[in-house]
Each structure stands twice: as structure tokens, then as C-alpha cells.
Design a protein around this motif. Sequence first.
Motif, PDB file in Angstrom:
ATOM      1  N   LEU A   1      -3.169  -8.559   2.568  1.00 47.87           N
ATOM      2  CA  LEU A   1      -3.742  -7.961   1.364  1.00 47.87           C
ATOM      3  C   LEU A   1      -5.249  -8.164   1.246  1.00 47.87           C
ATOM      4  CD1 LEU A   1      -3.363  -6.529  -1.357  1.00 47.87           C
ATOM      5  CD2 LEU A   1      -2.856  -8.760  -2.375  1.00 47.87           C
TER       6      LEU A   1
ATOM      7  N   SER B   1       1.845  -7.313   2.694  1.00 44.29           N
ATOM      8  CA  SER B   1       1.351  -8.201   1.632  1.00 44.29           C
ATOM      9  C   SER B   1       0.560  -9.368   2.221  1.00 44.29           C
ATOM     10  CB  SER B   1       2.536  -8.739   0.815  1.00 44.29           C
ATOM     11  OG  SER B   1       3.525  -9.293   1.673  1.00 44.29           O
TER      12      SER B   1
ATOM     13  N   VAL C   1       0.848  -1.193   0.000  1.00 42.91           N
ATOM     14  CA  VAL C   1       0.000   0.000   0.000  1.00 42.91           C
ATOM     15  C   VAL C   1       0.881   1.240   0.000  1.00 42.91           C
ATOM     16  CG1 VAL C   1      -1.805   1.264   1.225  1.00 42.91           C
ATOM     17  CG2 VAL C   1      -1.786  -1.233   1.295  1.00 42.91           C
TER      18      VAL C   1
ATOM     19  N   PRO D   1      -0.173  -2.253   5.718  1.00 45.67           N
ATOM     20  CA  PRO D   1       0.404  -2.216   4.368  1.00 45.67           C
ATOM     21  C   PRO D   1       1.029  -3.543   3.945  1.00 45.67           C
ATOM     22  CG  PRO D   1       1.948  -1.267   5.915  1.00 45.67           C
ATOM     23  CD  PRO D   1       0.744  -1.687   6.732  1.00 45.67           C
TER      24      PRO D   1
ATOM     25  N   THR E   1      -7.085  -6.037   3.723  1.00 43.76           N
ATOM     26  CA  THR E   1      -6.867  -4.627   3.378  1.00 43.76           C
ATOM     27  C   THR E   1      -7.771  -4.210   2.230  1.00 43.76           C
ATOM     28  OG1 THR E   1      -4.591  -4.573   4.184  1.00 43.76           O
ATOM     29  CG2 THR E   1      -5.152  -3.014   2.438  1.00 43.76           C
ATOM     30  N   LEU E   2      -7.848  -5.025   1.193  1.00 45.86           N
ATOM     31  CA  LEU E   2      -8.722  -4.720   0.055  1.00 45.86           C
ATOM     32  C   LEU E   2     -10.180  -4.680   0.485  1.00 45.86           C
ATOM     33  CD1 LEU E   2      -7.025  -6.829  -2.753  1.00 45.86           C
ATOM     34  CD2 LEU E   2      -7.289  -4.343  -2.734  1.00 45.86           C
TER      35      LEU E   2
ATOM     36  N   VAL F   1      -2.777   0.301  -4.269  1.00 44.73           N
ATOM     37  CA  VAL F   1      -2.458  -1.062  -3.832  1.00 44.73           C
ATOM     38  C   VAL F   1      -1.838  -1.790  -5.014  1.00 44.73           C
ATOM     39  CG1 VAL F   1      -3.363  -3.233  -2.922  1.00 44.73           C
ATOM     40  CG2 VAL F   1      -4.383  -1.073  -2.195  1.00 44.73           C
TER      41      VAL F   1
END
Length: 356
Positions: free
Chosen positions: A336, A333, A29, A331, A339-340, A39
Motif C-alpha cells: 500500500l 495491501s 486497488v 493491488p 502504491t500510494l 484505493v
Amino acid sequence: EGRETRLRVVLRVRPLTCTETRRGDQQVVHSLGDGAVHVSAARHDATFGFSAVFDAGASQEAVFEGSGMRQLVELAMDGFSCTVFAFGQTGSGKTYTLMGPLAQSETQPASPALLGLMQRSFTCLLEQSRSRGSDLALSASYLEIYNEQVRDLLSPGPPCALPLRWSKTRGFYVENQLSVEFESLEAIVSLLLQGSQRRRTSAHALNRHSSRSHALLTIHIRSRAVSAHPAPQPGWGAQGPASCSSKQGTLCFVDLAGSERVKETGSSGELSVEANSINRSLLALGHCISLLAKSRGKRTHIPYRDSKLTRLLARSLGGSGITLMVACISPSSRCLSETLSTLHYASRARRVTTRP
């Protein structure tokens, strides 16, 4: 007043933790400036826009000033119903953003630079009340929603379940909830820390201090500004009547329990039951936000009654309140997917409108 107002949504990206750095997690991010965040990862390349984005280097003060929190305090003093809620994956920094370090207590206060939105708002509220010179009565109530039970965090003794009622005049409200009056910063911070220590937390693979409940701290602001007596008028005797206007506003802080995947956290037994309860209520909240994000002409029934959380946030989300949403993300990986999910959720919330 009475005009359509969009939810203000800001994003906070926490730094990579020591564990994530040692593990070799990639930072996926990146802030692009002007409220945009990008992203970039395998099979994922997307940009999202918000009212403001605070990256890993942003201070607690920068978040307070840049999020619009100061204006929210002033609007609450003017009689509006104002709400700020922090949303995101477990361990993404929601409680830190709202309260500051978890280790603080009355005997060991946090460094002033690390204080969260709550303490900074209390300071702003008390400073404003002194400068305005209005006759202000302040009180606070603090509750948590744990496994779909509403529990008072300020009442003495072990937290017990309180009934949630509905009336035409008040909407959804908690019956027999304790409200404590305060006049100083020390008194309200003491209430905040006392209540927070009684809140349900547990340790799991993603967070050593995971909140297992949604917490709502509400500041009730009643003002009665009395003006000086006007010049004498016929029929009023020696002096005219004192004119006064009474206002009642609220400032509600909502610290949502983190969304989480049971497989990632390694939860089992009671922790797994709690996680399922948390995820159900967050799903109900997400469903309400998705429907509210549609234009008024296309909206169907909004299912606020699907959870205790959505009932208590009904006025803030789709009624006559003014709302700030702070979306918190990692942020890393490795996070992910969550986060999305948070970014899509927050993007939908930006389309929600209320009529303060």
C-alpha cells in the motif's frame, strides 16, 4: 507543434501474485472505469484519475492500443522526440509491460499475445515505414544507468562507463555510444534481447529478477521523402528540381529500476548500495517532476543535473518532447505505501507540460 502538451499518464494494475494470494493479502486497488482508480484500506480512502487505467485483466494488446503508443510511434516518424517510461515499485510489472515475459530469448521467443509495448512498437514502426513509402534509416542505441554510471549495452566486451556531455545544440548526450542500424523486426528484437541480457539484475525478497539499473533503448528515425519531379520550369532545363524534406525523430523506451524500501527487500551489501543509488536517482526525477508540474510562471530552476537519469530525460520531461508515462502498481495491501507513492507521483506528472 509548439503548443503546450501535457504528459500522458496511464496506470497499469497487475494481478495479485500466487505468493500474495497464499499470504492472504487484500486487494486494495479497484478500477472505477473512465480512467479512475480507487484505493480503499484502513486510514486510506482516495481516488485518482489518469488518461487510462488497465486492470489485472487487461491484455498486452489492450495496453498498447489504449495507452496511445501507436500515435507515439507515428509522431516519432513525423520527426518528434518521443519517450515512454515505465515507473513503479520493484515487482510491479514495468519490464513485463515494456518487454513481455523475462524468460524469452532469440531461440525461445515469447508468445505473440504476451509481447510488450516495445516489440509491438517495432512492428508498428516497420509497417508504417513500408506503407508510407519514405526512404527511412533506422538505428538503435541501448544503455543502462547503474550506480550513476552510464554503460553501453550494445558495444562488444564488458560494459564500460561512458561520459555524459552537454552542448547547446544537442543538450545532454552520451559520448561514444554505439548506434546499430537495423531494417527488420528480427534484427531490432535481437538487439533488444542481447542488451537486456547484459543488464544488471538481482534477486531479493520482493522480486526474483529485480532490475538494478535504469535502461534506455532509443530508436533513431531518419527519413528523407523525395517527391516526383514537377513539370519543367524556365531555367531548370528538362525537368524541375526534386523536392525532399528530411526529418529526424526518436522513440525512447525507459525501463526505470523499481523504487524499493531496503527493509522490505532484505537487501544488504552490494544490493543495498544499488538500492540507495536507484532511490536517489528516482528522488531526483520526482523532484524535477514536482517543479515541472507548477505553472510556468511559478517554476524555479529545474535541477536536471542532480542525476544522470534526469539529465538524459531532460528533453522528454520539460523540453520539446512528447512523453507517455506508464505507472505500474501492485493491488496488494502489503504494498500500500509504495502504491500510494506511485499514484501521487503519477498524478503530479499529469500536470507537466512540454512544447513539442
